[in-house]
Design an enzyme around this catalytic site. Structure first.
Site, short mmCIF file in Angstrom:
data_model
loop_
_atom_site.label_atom_id
_atom_site.label_comp_id
_atom_site.label_asym_id
_atom_site.label_seq_id
_atom_site.Cartn_x
_atom_site.Cartn_y
_atom_site.Cartn_z
N GLU A 126 0.83 -1.19 0.00
CA GLU A 126 0.00 0.00 0.00
C GLU A 126 0.87 1.25 0.00
O GLU A 126 2.07 1.18 0.31
CB GLU A 126 -0.92 0.00 1.23
CG GLU A 126 -1.89 -1.16 1.25
CD GLU A 126 -2.90 -1.05 2.40
OE1 GLU A 126 -2.86 -0.05 3.16
OE2 GLU A 126 -3.73 -1.96 2.53
N PRO A 127 0.29 2.41 -0.32
CA PRO A 127 1.08 3.65 -0.33
C PRO A 127 1.79 3.92 0.99
O PRO A 127 2.90 4.45 1.02
CB PRO A 127 0.02 4.72 -0.63
CG PRO A 127 -1.03 4.01 -1.42
CD PRO A 127 -1.08 2.64 -0.83
N GLU A 361 9.59 -7.41 -3.21
CA GLU A 361 9.62 -8.60 -2.36
C GLU A 361 10.47 -8.38 -1.12
O GLU A 361 11.08 -9.30 -0.57
CB GLU A 361 10.12 -9.83 -3.13
CG GLU A 361 9.02 -10.77 -3.56
CD GLU A 361 8.43 -10.36 -4.91
OE1 GLU A 361 8.04 -9.17 -5.05
OE2 GLU A 361 8.34 -11.21 -5.80
#
Length: 377
Positions: A126-127, A361
């Site tokens: 998410e941001p 990742e």
């Protein structure tokens, strides 16, 4: 460890190399220059079953060892890192189903994913929550119709092209990471909005998106058990980090091979470039880093097939291979001089493509945290 590859692993690697050399190589420059999504290259891989190389035969997957899969991913990245990125992002989504899904969800989705019919996306970041997913703000509230999802995900590879999304959301905001669940959401669900694809430094044929959710999905969309999402995501990322290490190997090997060939052909001051000691030292460093990266990556792949957690091995592989790819691609540009800086050759593309491997990742810093906490506990 003795990495003697089996006949099946070598044959699988050869098959990946063949399709990559025949199809992906010709498309790579086009995708980079036009920023067109790598649909044709993905389709070519899907038609040959490579979308299912992380899946067991029970779900029509290839059922190859993790070593064999690593060798194949490395070949795909060697010829087109953008296609490799979209492929491995698909694996994150199908691994989520394989690890956390119900028997029915696995039967409904995985065979079609393996056959190249369904492309997936893994929506975790998410941001305001990248390195720490527990800080996510996307929520899912149970309703009479099922679940109401609200929130925003960012940097989601395959996003708008995916046939389904595996979305991680908080179903119990007071329970920390134990309150995170996963949802399997099909393309076309009302209330999902996709921003334009991000304009990225590298991997330009592999599109990433910001995705906003204000949608209602049925109870059956809950992936597995409520509250099990964080555990599923962490297992998926352990597997994915081995794939990013393999991707890093492919990019680095392409840069090294091109540099070695260039140094033998390029004549400077009356002799081939490779006969100059300074260049020999650079090539020696590149070769050593590449060989060491192979060893930690293959070790992590071997550990992936064991019955124990392999978080440290995958973190070591991802950290070392991605940092090695950064050094090797940077030296490749230097060895090629002005030609390396020009888009006439793929060297500068390798350099740009490699940069993200130290970020997605889990950043290199996160990998160090994983390793450091494990060895000091």
């Amino acid at each position: 460890m003795n990495f003697t590859f089996t006949d099946d692993e070598i044959a699988f690697q050869d098959a990946a190399k063949k399709v990559s050399a025949e199809v992906l190589k010709n498309n790579a420059k086009h995708y980079d220059e036009t920023r067109e999504f790598c649909s044709d290259s993905l389709k070519a891989l899907g038609e040959l079953g490579f979308w299912g190389m992380n899946l067991p035969s029970e779900y029509d997957g290839v059922d190859i060892s993790s070593i064999g899969m690593t060798l194949a991913v490395e070949e795909v990245a060697y010829y087109c890192a953008a296609t490799c990125s979209s492929l491995t992002a698909h694996f994150l989504s199908t691994d989520s189903i394989l690890i956390g899904g119900t028997k029915q969800q696995k039967q409904d989705f995985l065979p079609r994913c393996a056959a190249g019919e369904l492309l997936g996306a893994f929506a975790l970041t998410e941001p305001g929550a990248g390195s720490n997913p527990a800080e996510m703000r996307t929520k899912a509230t149970r309703t009479e119709e099922g679940w109401h999802l609200t929130g925003t995900k960012h940097y989601i590879t395959n996003g708008a092209y995916a046939d389904f999304l595996v979305v991680y959301a908080k179903t119990d905001p007071e329970a920390g990471h134990k309150g995170i669940s996963a949802f399997l959401i099909e393309r076309g669900t009302e209330g999902i909005e996709y921003a334009s694809p991000e304009k990225t430094l590298g991997l330009r044929g592999s599109h990433i998106y910001e995705i906003s959710f204000d949608c209602v999905v049925p109870e059956s969309a809950l992936l597995g058990e409520e509250g099990a999402g964080f555990s599923t995501a962490m297992e998926v990322l352990d597997r994915g980090r081995v794939e990013i290490a393999a991707m890093s190997l492919g990019i680095a090997r392409a840069a090294y091979d091109d540099s070695l060939a260039w140094s033998k052909d390029r004549v400077v001051s009356g002799k081939p470039l490779c006969r100059h000691q300074g260049i020999q030292w650079k090539l020696a460093e590149m070769h050593t880093q590449l060989e060491a990266a192979k060893m930690v990556t293959y070790k992590a792949a071997d550990s992936r097939d064991s019955d124990r957690r392999f978080s440290v091995e995958s973190a070591v592989a991802k950290l070392f291979a991605s940092e090695a790819a950064a050094m090797i691609t940077d030296n490749a540009v230097q060895i090629h001089g002005g030609y390396g800086y020009s888009s006439d050759l793929p060297i500068e593309r390798y350099y740009r493509d490699a940069r993200i491997t130290r970020i997605f990742e889990g950043t290199s810093e996160i990998q160090k945290l994983i390793i450091g906490r494990a060895i000091t506990s």
